[in-house]
Design a protein around this motif. Structure first.
Motif, mmCIF file in Angstrom:
data_model
loop_
_atom_site.group_PDB
_atom_site.id
_atom_site.type_symbol
_atom_site.label_atom_id
_atom_site.label_comp_id
_atom_site.label_asym_id
_atom_site.label_seq_id
_atom_site.Cartn_x
_atom_site.Cartn_y
_atom_site.Cartn_z
ATOM 1 N N ALA A 143 0.810 -1.128 -0.233
ATOM 2 C CA ALA A 143 -0.049 -0.047 -0.001
ATOM 3 C C ALA A 143 0.904 1.227 -0.050
ATOM 4 O O ALA A 143 0.767 2.257 -0.820
ATOM 5 N N GLU A 144 1.806 1.274 0.617
ATOM 6 C CA GLU A 144 2.993 2.415 0.883
ATOM 7 C C GLU A 144 3.495 2.441 -0.497
ATOM 8 O O GLU A 144 3.984 3.731 -1.139
ATOM 9 N N GLU A 145 4.055 1.428 -1.146
ATOM 10 C CA GLU A 145 4.640 1.425 -2.545
ATOM 11 C C GLU A 145 3.359 2.203 -3.433
ATOM 12 O O GLU A 145 3.891 2.834 -4.593
ATOM 13 N N ALA A 146 2.495 1.597 -3.464
ATOM 14 C CA ALA A 146 1.221 1.986 -4.330
ATOM 15 C C ALA A 146 1.180 3.658 -4.242
ATOM 16 O O ALA A 146 0.865 4.250 -5.216
ATOM 17 N N LYS A 147 1.060 4.132 -3.141
ATOM 18 C CA LYS A 147 0.774 5.552 -2.951
ATOM 19 C C LYS A 147 2.100 6.318 -3.272
ATOM 20 O O LYS A 147 1.959 7.328 -3.929
ATOM 21 N N ALA A 148 3.208 5.659 -3.171
ATOM 22 C CA ALA A 148 4.347 6.434 -3.700
ATOM 23 C C ALA A 148 4.439 6.457 -5.246
ATOM 24 O O ALA A 148 5.200 7.507 -5.917
ATOM 25 N N SER A 149 3.789 5.525 -5.963
ATOM 26 C CA SER A 149 3.745 5.595 -7.346
ATOM 27 C C SER A 149 2.986 6.579 -8.084
ATOM 28 O O SER A 149 2.165 7.189 -7.700
#
Length: 121
Positions: A115-121
């Motif tokens: 979820a954190e990576e998805a937000k950063a993308s």
């Protein structure tokens, strides 16, 4: 009594249905224990792919199988088309050998990281 299938089940759906039958559970019982509708379980059993990640741990616990066994049909199919397992696949395989509580903890950590990576993308 259930209607007969009009088409052959995909590999994953047939695998999931056989695990459910081995656990002596109906689709409705699995749905109640996992927290989804019976129609969702029926759709999973007609699908060529596993359910979304958030349902894998509860489903494996309900069927009393490891995540590795739950995903086995999908792995056999993909193994024919790819090279060696990735580092992540090896880590997941190791995690499936841990007790369920630890598997749940790892799954929660992975979900948070994704979820954190998805937000950063």
């Amino acid at each position: 009594m259930a209607r007969p299938a009009k088409t052959q089940q995909p590999d994953y759906g047939a695998h999931l249905a056989s695990l459910r039958h081995a656990a002596s559970l109906s689709q409705q019982q699995v749905a109640d224990l996992v927290g989804v509708r019976q129609a969702t379980v029926a759709a999973w059993e007609r699908s060529a792919t596993p359910p979304r990640g958030e349902f894998l741990v509860p489903l494996s616990e309900t069927l009393a199988v490891s995540l590795e066994v739950l995903l086995q049909a999908d792995k056999r199919k993909s193994a024919r088309h790819r090279g060696p397992a990735s580092k992540l696949e090896n880590l997941v395989a190791q995690a499936t050998q841990l007790p369920r509580r630890r598997q749940q903890r790892i799954a929660s950590l992975l979900e948070a990281l994704i979820a954190e990576e998805a937000k950063a993308s």
